[in-house]
Design a protein around this motif. Structure first.
Motif, PDB file in Angstrom:
ATOM      1  N   LEU A   1       0.863  -1.168   0.000  1.00  0.00           N
ATOM      2  CA  LEU A   1       0.000   0.000   0.000  1.00  0.00           C
ATOM      3  C   LEU A   1       0.902   1.221   0.000  1.00  0.00           C
ATOM      4  N   PHE A   2       0.739   2.085  -0.992  1.00  0.00           N
ATOM      5  CA  PHE A   2       1.581   3.269  -1.145  1.00  0.00           C
ATOM      6  C   PHE A   2       0.789   4.509  -0.778  1.00  0.00           C
ATOM      7  N   ILE A   3       1.398   5.396   0.024  1.00  0.00           N
ATOM      8  CA  ILE A   3       0.746   6.626   0.461  1.00  0.00           C
ATOM      9  C   ILE A   3       1.651   7.796   0.104  1.00  0.00           C
ATOM     10  N   ASP A   4       1.099   8.821  -0.556  1.00  0.00           N
ATOM     11  CA  ASP A   4       1.912   9.961  -0.971  1.00  0.00           C
ATOM     12  C   ASP A   4       1.031  11.200  -1.037  1.00  0.00           C
ATOM     13  N   ASP A   5       1.667  12.367  -0.885  1.00  0.00           N
ATOM     14  CA  ASP A   5       0.917  13.624  -0.967  1.00  0.00           C
ATOM     15  C   ASP A   5       0.910  14.200  -2.374  1.00  0.00           C
ATOM     16  N   SER A   6       1.567  13.529  -3.318  1.00  0.00           N
ATOM     17  CA  SER A   6       1.598  13.998  -4.707  1.00  0.00           C
ATOM     18  C   SER A   6       0.773  13.061  -5.595  1.00  0.00           C
ATOM     19  N   PRO A   7      -0.293  13.549  -6.209  1.00  0.00           N
ATOM     20  CA  PRO A   7      -1.076  12.702  -7.112  1.00  0.00           C
ATOM     21  C   PRO A   7      -0.250  12.104  -8.251  1.00  0.00           C
ATOM     22  N   ARG A   8       0.767  12.828  -8.713  1.00  0.00           N
ATOM     23  CA  ARG A   8       1.650  12.266  -9.755  1.00  0.00           C
ATOM     24  C   ARG A   8       2.311  10.982  -9.262  1.00  0.00           C
ATOM     25  N   ASN A   9       2.719  10.986  -7.995  1.00  0.00           N
ATOM     26  CA  ASN A   9       3.415   9.825  -7.446  1.00  0.00           C
ATOM     27  C   ASN A   9       2.471   8.649  -7.206  1.00  0.00           C
ATOM     28  N   THR A  10       1.262   8.930  -6.706  1.00  0.00           N
ATOM     29  CA  THR A  10       0.331   7.831  -6.457  1.00  0.00           C
ATOM     30  C   THR A  10      -0.166   7.227  -7.777  1.00  0.00           C
ATOM     31  N   GLU A  11      -0.369   8.072  -8.779  1.00  0.00           N
ATOM     32  CA  GLU A  11      -0.789   7.548 -10.080  1.00  0.00           C
ATOM     33  C   GLU A  11       0.299   6.640 -10.664  1.00  0.00           C
ATOM     34  N   ALA A  12       1.553   7.043 -10.527  1.00  0.00           N
ATOM     35  CA  ALA A  12       2.656   6.209 -11.026  1.00  0.00           C
ATOM     36  C   ALA A  12       2.719   4.886 -10.277  1.00  0.00           C
TER      37      ALA A  12
ATOM     38  N   ILE B   1       0.092   2.578 -11.611  1.00  0.00           N
ATOM     39  CA  ILE B   1       0.505   2.010 -12.894  1.00  0.00           C
ATOM     40  C   ILE B   1       1.445   0.825 -12.668  1.00  0.00           C
ATOM     41  N   ALA B   2       2.263   0.909 -11.600  1.00  0.00           N
ATOM     42  CA  ALA B   2       3.172  -0.190 -11.256  1.00  0.00           C
ATOM     43  C   ALA B   2       2.453  -1.332 -10.551  1.00  0.00           C
ATOM     44  N   GLY B   3       1.157  -1.154 -10.297  1.00  0.00           N
ATOM     45  CA  GLY B   3       0.365  -2.228  -9.686  1.00  0.00           C
ATOM     46  C   GLY B   3       0.192  -2.125  -8.181  1.00  0.00           C
ATOM     47  N   ILE B   4       0.641  -1.009  -7.583  1.00  0.00           N
ATOM     48  CA  ILE B   4       0.560  -0.850  -6.132  1.00  0.00           C
ATOM     49  C   ILE B   4      -0.697  -0.061  -5.756  1.00  0.00           C
ATOM     50  N   PRO B   5      -1.594  -0.638  -4.952  1.00  0.00           N
ATOM     51  CA  PRO B   5      -2.726   0.147  -4.442  1.00  0.00           C
ATOM     52  C   PRO B   5      -2.200   1.383  -3.714  1.00  0.00           C
ATOM     53  N   SER B   6      -2.846   2.534  -3.904  1.00  0.00           N
ATOM     54  CA  SER B   6      -2.291   3.789  -3.407  1.00  0.00           C
ATOM     55  C   SER B   6      -3.342   4.693  -2.801  1.00  0.00           C
ATOM     56  N   ILE B   7      -2.883   5.510  -1.854  1.00  0.00           N
ATOM     57  CA  ILE B   7      -3.728   6.496  -1.185  1.00  0.00           C
ATOM     58  C   ILE B   7      -3.162   7.883  -1.458  1.00  0.00           C
ATOM     59  N   ASP B   8      -4.032   8.795  -1.866  1.00  0.00           N
ATOM     60  CA  ASP B   8      -3.655  10.199  -1.974  1.00  0.00           C
ATOM     61  C   ASP B   8      -3.868  10.842  -0.611  1.00  0.00           C
ATOM     62  N   TYR B   9      -2.784  11.282   0.010  1.00  0.00           N
ATOM     63  CA  TYR B   9      -2.856  11.853   1.350  1.00  0.00           C
ATOM     64  C   TYR B   9      -2.797  13.374   1.279  1.00  0.00           C
ATOM     65  N   VAL B  10      -3.655  14.030   2.033  1.00  0.00           N
ATOM     66  CA  VAL B  10      -3.657  15.484   2.155  1.00  0.00           C
ATOM     67  C   VAL B  10      -3.149  15.829   3.547  1.00  0.00           C
ATOM     68  N   GLN B  11      -2.095  16.644   3.592  1.00  0.00           N
ATOM     69  CA  GLN B  11      -1.496  17.001   4.875  1.00  0.00           C
ATOM     70  C   GLN B  11      -2.562  17.521   5.837  1.00  0.00           C
ATOM     71  N   GLY B  12      -2.521  16.995   7.067  1.00  0.00           N
ATOM     72  CA  GLY B  12      -3.472  17.418   8.086  1.00  0.00           C
ATOM     73  C   GLY B  12      -4.654  16.482   8.240  1.00  0.00           C
ATOM     74  N   SER B  13      -4.858  15.588   7.261  1.00  0.00           N
ATOM     75  CA  SER B  13      -5.955  14.619   7.377  1.00  0.00           C
ATOM     76  C   SER B  13      -5.527  13.464   8.272  1.00  0.00           C
ATOM     77  N   ASP B  14      -6.474  12.604   8.588  1.00  0.00           N
ATOM     78  CA  ASP B  14      -6.248  11.509   9.545  1.00  0.00           C
ATOM     79  C   ASP B  14      -5.575  10.333   8.836  1.00  0.00           C
ATOM     80  N   LEU B  15      -4.255  10.244   8.980  1.00  0.00           N
ATOM     81  CA  LEU B  15      -3.486   9.198   8.297  1.00  0.00           C
ATOM     82  C   LEU B  15      -3.934   7.802   8.739  1.00  0.00           C
ATOM     83  N   ALA B  16      -4.097   7.608  10.040  1.00  0.00           N
ATOM     84  CA  ALA B  16      -4.465   6.297  10.560  1.00  0.00           C
ATOM     85  C   ALA B  16      -5.817   5.845   9.996  1.00  0.00           C
TER      86      ALA B  16
END
Length: 198
Positions: free
Chosen positions: A160-171, A174-189
Motif C-alpha cells: 500500500l503506497f501513500i503519498d501527498d503527490s497525485p503524480r506519485n500515487t498515479e505512477a 501504474i506499477a500495480g501498487i494500491p495507493s492512497i492520496d494523502y492530504v497534509q493534516g488529514s487523519d493518516l491512521a
C-alpha cells in the motif's frame, strides 16, 4: 515520508533561504518535486558538497553549511508522537513498513534526529528505506517503484503506497501498487485502516 509522516511548510522554507540571501530559491524548491541542483541532489546526480557550494555561492557573505541545514529543517515538522505511535501499532500487528522518498542525504541526516526523538530509528525501525539519491531513481518514474517492489520481497498488490503527490500515487498504481492520496493534516491512521479493510 515528506508530506505524510512529516508535515511540509514550503513558504516557511522559502523565507528561510531568502533570509540568508538565496533569493532565487523558488527556481529550485517545490513542495513535491525539486528542480535544478536541488532535484539533481535528490536524484543522486550531484553530491551534497556540490550542493552546499552552489547554495553558498548565492548566499550572503558569512553564510555557512549549518545555515543551509537550518533552512532545510524549516521545511518540515515532525513526525508527531501520534503518527509514531500508529507506526509502532502497525509493526506490532505484523505489517512491514517501508519508506520510499525523493530525498537527499542532508535532509535524511536531519530527519533521523527528529524520528529518534519520537522513538523511531530510521536505520532499525523500517523494513527498508528507499531513497532517491541513493537509488539514483526518482518518483514518479516507474523504475523506482519496480525496484522497491523487487527489494520488498512482496507482490505489488500486497503493498500500500501513500503519498501527498497525485503524480506519485498515479505512477504507483501504474506499477500495480494500491495507493492512497494523502492530504497534509488529514487523519493518516483512518485512511490506512480503511484501505486495510479492503
Amino acid at each position: 515520508m515528506g508530506g505524510v509522516l512529516i508535515d511540509l511548510f514550503y513558504d516557511r522554507c522559502v523565507a528561510a533561504y531568502k533570509s540568508i540571501g538565496f533569493k532565487e530559491i523558488c527556481d529550485y524548491l517545490d513542495p513535491c518535486h525539486q528542480k535544478g541542483i536541488y532535484g539533481d541532489m535528490e536524484a543522486g546526480k550531484v553530491s551534497e558538497d556540490e550542493f552546499y557550494d552552489f547554495v553558498l555561492s548565492r548566499c550572503n557573505k558569512g553564510t555557512v553549511r549549518e545555515d543551509i541545514d537550518a533552512c532545510m529543517k524549516s521545511f518540515y515538522e515532525g513526525p508527531s508522537e501520534e503518527k509514531a505511535a500508529y507506526l509502532r501499532s502497525l509493526k506490532a500487528r505484523g505489517y512491514k513498513i517501508f519508506i520510499l522518498s525523493n530525498n537527499n542525504p542532508i535532509m535524511m541526516r536531519i530527519c533521523a534526529d527528529d524520528f529518534s526523538r519520537v522513538g523511531i530509528s530510521l536505520t532499525d525501525f523500517f523494513d527498508k528505506i528507499f531513497i532517491s539519491s541513493t537509488m539514483k531513481l526518482m518518483k514518479p518514474g516507474q523504475e523506482i517503484y519496480l525496484e522497491a517492489i523487487r527489494q520488498s520481497g512482496l507482490q505489488a498488490d500486497e503493498l500500500l503506497f501513500i503519498d501527498d503527490s497525485p503524480r506519485n500515487t498515479e505512477a504507483a498504481r501504474i506499477a500495480g501498487i494500491p495507493s492512497i492520496d494523502y492530504v497534509q493534516g488529514s487523519d493518516l491512521a483512518a485512511l490506512i485502516e480503511a484501505a486495510l479493510g479492503h
